[in-house]
Design a protein around this motif. Sequence first.
Motif, PDB file in Angstrom:
ATOM      1  N   ARG A 162       0.806  -1.220   0.000  1.00  0.00           N
ATOM      2  CA  ARG A 162       0.000   0.000   0.000  1.00  0.00           C
ATOM      3  C   ARG A 162       0.845   1.280   0.000  1.00  0.00           C
ATOM      4  NH1 ARG A 162      -5.248   1.795   0.903  1.00  0.00           N
ATOM      5  NH2 ARG A 162      -5.449   3.674   2.195  1.00  0.00           N
ATOM      6  N   PRO A 163       1.919   1.390   0.787  1.00  0.00           N
ATOM      7  CA  PRO A 163       2.725   2.620   0.702  1.00  0.00           C
ATOM      8  C   PRO A 163       3.302   2.853  -0.693  1.00  0.00           C
ATOM      9  CG  PRO A 163       3.242   1.412   2.706  1.00  0.00           C
ATOM     10  CD  PRO A 163       2.386   0.502   1.868  1.00  0.00           C
ATOM     11  N   ASP A 164       3.760   1.792  -1.349  1.00  0.00           N
ATOM     12  CA  ASP A 164       4.275   1.937  -2.709  1.00  0.00           C
ATOM     13  C   ASP A 164       3.170   2.355  -3.667  1.00  0.00           C
ATOM     14  OD1 ASP A 164       6.865   1.241  -2.026  1.00  0.00           O
ATOM     15  OD2 ASP A 164       6.573  -0.886  -2.483  1.00  0.00           O
ATOM     16  N   LEU A 166       0.354   4.064  -2.920  1.00  0.00           N
ATOM     17  CA  LEU A 166      -0.014   5.458  -2.699  1.00  0.00           C
ATOM     18  C   LEU A 166       1.047   6.405  -3.238  1.00  0.00           C
ATOM     19  CD1 LEU A 166      -1.574   5.203   0.872  1.00  0.00           C
ATOM     20  CD2 LEU A 166      -2.786   5.624  -1.287  1.00  0.00           C
ATOM     21  N   THR A 167       2.306   6.019  -3.131  1.00  0.00           N
ATOM     22  CA  THR A 167       3.379   6.818  -3.739  1.00  0.00           C
ATOM     23  C   THR A 167       3.200   6.879  -5.250  1.00  0.00           C
ATOM     24  OG1 THR A 167       4.955   6.283  -1.976  1.00  0.00           O
ATOM     25  CG2 THR A 167       5.877   6.954  -4.088  1.00  0.00           C
ATOM     26  N   CYS A 198      -8.428   5.709  -2.875  1.00  0.00           N
ATOM     27  CA  CYS A 198      -8.074   6.131  -1.516  1.00  0.00           C
ATOM     28  C   CYS A 198      -9.224   5.892  -0.544  1.00  0.00           C
ATOM     29  CB  CYS A 198      -7.675   7.602  -1.510  1.00  0.00           C
ATOM     30  SG  CYS A 198      -6.059   7.930  -2.258  1.00  0.00           S
ATOM     31  N   ASP A 258      -2.600  12.683  -0.015  1.00  0.00           N
ATOM     32  CA  ASP A 258      -1.719  13.024   1.106  1.00  0.00           C
ATOM     33  C   ASP A 258      -2.405  12.754   2.449  1.00  0.00           C
ATOM     34  OD1 ASP A 258       0.187  13.786  -0.715  1.00  0.00           O
ATOM     35  OD2 ASP A 258      -0.246  15.937  -0.557  1.00  0.00           O
ATOM     36  N   VAL A 261      -2.300   9.008   3.058  1.00  0.00           N
ATOM     37  CA  VAL A 261      -0.963   8.602   3.505  1.00  0.00           C
ATOM     38  C   VAL A 261      -0.777   8.941   4.982  1.00  0.00           C
ATOM     39  CG1 VAL A 261       1.514   9.031   3.241  1.00  0.00           C
ATOM     40  CG2 VAL A 261       0.066   8.756   1.213  1.00  0.00           C
ATOM     41  N   ASP A 264      -2.770   6.615   7.202  1.00  0.00           N
ATOM     42  CA  ASP A 264      -2.146   5.289   7.291  1.00  0.00           C
ATOM     43  C   ASP A 264      -0.977   5.306   8.290  1.00  0.00           C
ATOM     44  OD1 ASP A 264      -3.914   4.384   5.429  1.00  0.00           O
ATOM     45  OD2 ASP A 264      -2.431   3.968   3.865  1.00  0.00           O
ATOM     46  N   ARG A 265      -0.218   6.383   8.300  1.00  0.00           N
ATOM     47  CA  ARG A 265       0.942   6.464   9.193  1.00  0.00           C
ATOM     48  C   ARG A 265       0.508   6.550  10.659  1.00  0.00           C
ATOM     49  NH1 ARG A 265       4.429  10.744   5.497  1.00  0.00           N
ATOM     50  NH2 ARG A 265       5.260   9.185   4.034  1.00  0.00           N
TER      51      ARG A 265
END
Length: 267
Positions: A162-164, A166-167, A198, A258, A261, A264-265
Motif C-alpha cells: 500500500r505505501p508503494d 499510494l506513492t 483512496c 496526502d 498517507v 495510514d501512518r
Amino acid sequence: MTRTLADPHSVPTELRPYLQEVVHRTHALCGSHLVSVIAVGSVALGDYRHGRSDTDVTVVVDASLPGRALSDLATALAHPALPCPAAGLELVVYDADFTARPSGAAGYLLDLNTGPALPDRVSFDPTRSPAFWYVIDRSVAHQAGRVLYGRPARAVIAEPARPDLLTAIRASISEHSEGEGHLADNRVLNGCRSVHFCRTGRWPAKRRAAEAVAASEERFRPLVRAALRSYERPRAAATALPTTDVQAFLAWVAACVDETVAADRRE
C-alpha cells in the motif's frame, strides 16, 4: 500454438479477433516460457470505449525466456504490422519471479506502446521509465485482470504494498497536473479514480469513479460531468476543459492522497 482466448466473452466484441492474434503471436514467440496474458486497464474494469480507449495487456513469462524473443515480440505486435483496432496497444512483459513479489519498481522486460493514436515506444530498460504507471497497472491486474491465456492474474501478479501504491498514485497525479500529452477529460477521470481508490482500496472504472465524485463533491460536479461528456467522444473530438478548474481539481485530489498517507501512518 493457440488462437483461442481463455474466455472470449470477457473482452469487448470489437477486440476479440485482435486479442486472439496478440495471444497467438505471443505464444508463438514465447512458447513454453509463456505464463499468462492478462487484459488490464479499461478492458479489465469493464469500461472499454471503442474509438477512445487503449487496450492494455500484461504478459508474464518465466525467467528463462531468451532475450531475443522480446525484440521479436515487439516487432510482431507493432501497428500496423498487426493493425490495432483500439486507440492503441499498451503491452508490458514481466518476469514471473518479479511479479510474484510486491514491488514499487517498474520492473518490466519489455514496454511496448503502438497503435493509431499512440506514439510508438519500445523499451527494454525499466530504469528509464517512471515506475508509477507499472505499479498501478499491476494493482489493477491483481484486483481485476482478465486472463486471456494461462494462469489467473492473482496467482502470478502480487498486489503492490500500500505505501508503494499510494506513492505511485501521488506521482501519477503530479504527471497529470503537468497536462502535457494528456487529454483534460482523462486527467479529471484518472483523478476521480485515484480518489475512489483512496476511499475504498479498490480500482473502479473511470466513469463509475467520476459519478461517485460528482455525487459527493458539489464544488467539482460541473467539471467532472463535463469531463464525462467529453469522454463519450472520440479522442480527436474531446472538448477543452478550463485549465484553472482542472488544476484546482487535481490539487484537491493530491490533498486527498496526502491525507490518506497521513492517516495510514497514524494507524
